[in-house]
Design an enzyme around this catalytic site. Sequence first.
Site, PDB file in Angstrom:
ATOM      1  N   PHE A 681       0.795  -1.211   0.000  1.00 26.96           N
ATOM      2  CA  PHE A 681       0.000   0.000   0.000  1.00 26.96           C
ATOM      3  C   PHE A 681       0.835   1.272   0.000  1.00 26.96           C
ATOM      4  CE2 PHE A 681      -2.660  -3.220   2.093  1.00 26.96           C
ATOM      5  CZ  PHE A 681      -3.731  -3.208   1.226  1.00 26.96           C
ATOM      6  N   LYS A 698       6.859   8.501   3.205  1.00 19.35           N
ATOM      7  CA  LYS A 698       6.036   7.391   2.730  1.00 19.35           C
ATOM      8  C   LYS A 698       4.813   7.912   2.015  1.00 19.35           C
ATOM      9  CE  LYS A 698       3.648   4.778   5.705  1.00 19.35           C
ATOM     10  NZ  LYS A 698       3.503   3.659   6.634  1.00 19.35           N
ATOM     11  N   ASP A 797      -1.836  -4.914   7.569  1.00 18.62           N
ATOM     12  CA  ASP A 797      -0.941  -5.732   6.757  1.00 18.62           C
ATOM     13  C   ASP A 797       0.330  -5.972   7.563  1.00 18.62           C
ATOM     14  OD1 ASP A 797       0.303  -7.049   4.695  1.00 18.62           O
ATOM     15  OD2 ASP A 797       0.635  -5.272   3.465  1.00 18.62           O
TER      16      ASP A 797
END
Length: 945
Positions: A681, A698, A797
């Site tokens: 992601f 990020k 995740d």
Amino acid sequence: MLVLLFFLFLFHPAPMASAADAPSSPELDKTQNSIMTNLSSIVGTNTWNSTIPVCNWPGVTCSRSGSGSSLVVTNIKLSNCGMSNKSIFASICSIDTLQSLDLSRNSFTDLGDLTSCRMKEGLRSLNLSSNRLSQPLSDLSQFLQLEVLDLSINHFTGGNLNTYLSSFRNLRSLNLSFNSFSGDVPTSMVGSLAELVLSGNQLSGSIPQGVFSYKNLTLLDLRQNYLIGSIPNKFNNISKLESLILSGNNLTGQIPLSLLHVTTLSRFAANQNNFTGPIPSNITNHVSMLDLSYNSLSGKIAPDFLSHPGLQTVDLTSNMLEGAIPRNLSRSLYRLRLGGNRLSGIIPSSICDGRGLTYLELNNNQLTGNIPSELGNCKNLSLLSLPSNKLQGLVPDAISSLDKLVVLNLQNNSLSGRIPNFSDLRSLSTLNLSHNSFTGQIPYGIFQLQKLSTLDLQGNNISGDIPVSISSSQSLIELNLANNVLTGTIPTMPTTLSTSLNLSHNNLSGSIPSSLGNLIELEILDLSYNGLSGEVPSSLRNLQSLTQLVLSYNDLSGSVPSFHQNVEISTVGNPGLTNGTGNNNDTPTTGKKKMHIVVIIVFSIAGALVGLCLLAAAVMMLLSKIIYRVEDEGLPAGESVPQIRNGCLITMNSIHTSAIEFMKAMEAVSNHQNIFLKTRFCTYYKAVMPNGTTYSVKKLNSSDKIFQIGNQEKFAREIEVLGKLTNSNVMVPMAYILTVGSAYLIYEHAYKGTVSDLLHGVQSDVIDWPSRYSIALGVAQGLTFLHGCTQPVLLLDLSTRTIHLKSKNEPQIGDIELYKIIDPSRSTGSFSTIAGTVGYIPPEYAYTMRLTMAGNVYSFGVILLELLTGKPSVTHGIELAKWALSLSARPDQREQILDTRISGASIAVHSQMLSVLNIALACVAFSPDARPKMRNVLRMLFNAK
Ligand SMILES: *[C@@H]1O[C@H](CO)[C@@H](O)[C@H](O)[C@H]1NC(C)=O
Ligand SMILES: *[C@@H]1O[C@H](CO)[C@@H](O)[C@H](O)[C@H]1NC(C)=O
Ligand SMILES: *[C@@H]1O[C@H](CO)[C@@H](O)[C@H](O)[C@H]1NC(C)=O
Ligand SMILES: *[C@@H]1O[C@H](CO)[C@@H](O)[C@H](O)[C@H]1NC(C)=O
Ligand SMILES: *[C@@H]1O[C@H](CO)[C@@H](O)[C@H](O)[C@H]1NC(C)=O
């Protein structure tokens, strides 16, 4: 803590002499040394540092050469290094002593001319998986000695595979999956072949007889091709087969009886074909995982079909099976799916005698009689799905004792009586009792179920008021009470409602409460066909997410407040109501979107793993209204810098507040050369600030291109909460930046790779147990901290790819904000695809569609297993957790689970690894409630000796 220090001290690795650095050891062959040194400049001196001897470089293995006294390079592993330059391959080619080459997960598009490649005579193992290769296969067929060839996930094409594959004389394992090969299934390979994986291509024709000449075959995977015809009845010949996967083709005919002779077969999947005829009655004698769903199988299910010991999952969904459900179930059976058949008779009262059942689906059959109260013995039951049968009578009270039940679907039956109180179902998230004949009132306690998110009671004869307790419901997202005989006024609704609120076709009276305007996430509001009066409150304009407002056939007056033009409003049948807005659309429909969602749910519950990827894509398209589409990253360098809409420093630390400059961060992300890591992601960039300090930036986007900032203020609030966390094992954001299409988070840059890189990457050194143990402890500490927060932080995740390393034994959990941004509960159909990475996804996610702490514990268990075994989370389609669980059944086999390269280092290491293995196995238990809490996991890890 003392115990820990003591152990770390105990296990401090003793200096060990390896072949390469012992003083008397031979030197690397001069020619090879210069080849490798030249290579290092292309590979990158960070990875291959020429001040270190070549044989100590990560990913390089040397051995003494046969003839001389010097060393030669035998193995090179450069997986996941971001390489694309074909001259690397040309240089490696000249190392004629090479036996094994792994260049998987890079970006090679072309390997160049291989005719003069000198290593081709000796190479035994070649892994080029996950690149972008498309060159003719004939080039590779010159590598005559190959035993293992993995070309999966590339762009290879070509018709006649037989022409190329016959040249390999020693092939044992061939993986060509997920390319675009066409033509027939090849059978020209050498007779010693043991693994043949051809899934995800365009192979056509029927399964050739020749496949059955491979007597040593253990794995045959032909799923997702265009195969037709029937399966030859020749399995007597391949008696070592362990996995047979034929799903997603167009195969017909009967399931061959000769499969019964393969006593080693443990997994057989042939779902989504068009097989006909009966299921061989003894197929479950040996197989533990059987999936024959979505075929045209007929006949009865044999009485002892489900009783064989070792049987774990059986999926026969959507066939034409008839007769009764077998009475005897294996104790190990935890998933049974028989929906969409023609089964009749009653639900046997013995169905829970084995007590292991966790998922039970019997929907869309012709089952009659009552729901047996013995279902209350299935204490592990988390999904009970009995819709669209002919069940009648009361819902037994015993159901109310199933405190692990998450989904209870009983719609479309003839059930009657009052709705039980269900107040002990503390895990219940979905309750669907619609289209039955229930009477009486809605039980008050139902809205006190803390996890209830979907309640559908439509199409019954329920009377009385809507309980006011509904206002205190904490998780309700969707409520449907339509087509009943409810009276009284509309109480205050919980603000969690977001998908829809449907109270239509009742006898509700009074005015529409202005508090409905607080449901700012609500998408559909249907109050039609009631006796509501008074004006439509102007507060409804606050419903920012509304797409449909149905007010027709009431007694409303005044004028309709003006809404955004995307809102479909229906007001007919209210003589006193005038619509001033002009965007009246008088077709009170429930909308296409709903239909789609239903289709997705049906399909996903059918959820063959095969379909999940496609499904995710479908869901993404359907839900595009509520998700953001993010442009593909990888802008060419120099592309315009994203425009900042909002940037905010969260950290209070003055060193960082003065160093971080948002513009610099945006410049860094506009150049894709700054990318140092991509996860499912997120993309991470390195950004150097004017004062010289480096930060990680990020970008939140996903390979799936979905992500939902939704309300930017809410996003900002949540990130600020996360920014306040302090734990050395958790990556905490220091600042965020919002642009038009994306969001960016800024972190301290201490990146030394991920745990996955450490275990499975280029590093050829075997990581010793003390380092692995301290990684396990660090992750456990971080996770325990996150779960223990006032508002627990769950990981969407959690895998070794999302855990970063500050050093070889200091892990940091990354991507902690994802569960706030990607809201899986909204994308019902694809929860398990969204929530996590294959291999780490707890089995219940496919059904419960809910992120839980227990789910995180499962993923942590898989991480522990990776540390213990050194193996990745999935090998050849087999999940590490499943593999370890199956081996662990026999205590004498537990040894085999451990990474033998390190488990023999000392008795203390060996014994501690076995203790940690027990913890890992507890974490990956099938049943979420059987898994320990993180706090206990941490304590057990500390005490593991
Ligand atoms: C190579 O290794 C030397 C000595 O260990 C170190 O000083 C140097 O920084 C390394 N170079 C790179 C590019 O990592
Ligand atoms: C199958 O494996 C066995 C044992 O490894 C070996 O002896 C035999 O030659 C193999 N069969 C073929 C056809 O290669
Ligand atoms: C299977 O056969 C049907 C009917 O012949 C055809 O419509 C369908 O496209 C085929 N599917 C595949 C995957 O080949
Ligand atoms: C499956 O096979 C049956 C019988 O051969 C045929 O009637 C049916 O149409 C087939 N179904 C599909 C989806 O191809
Ligand atoms: C199935 O296997 C059992 C033993 O496990 C045997 O007694 C029985 O005859 C078999 N049935 C068929 C139809 O082969």
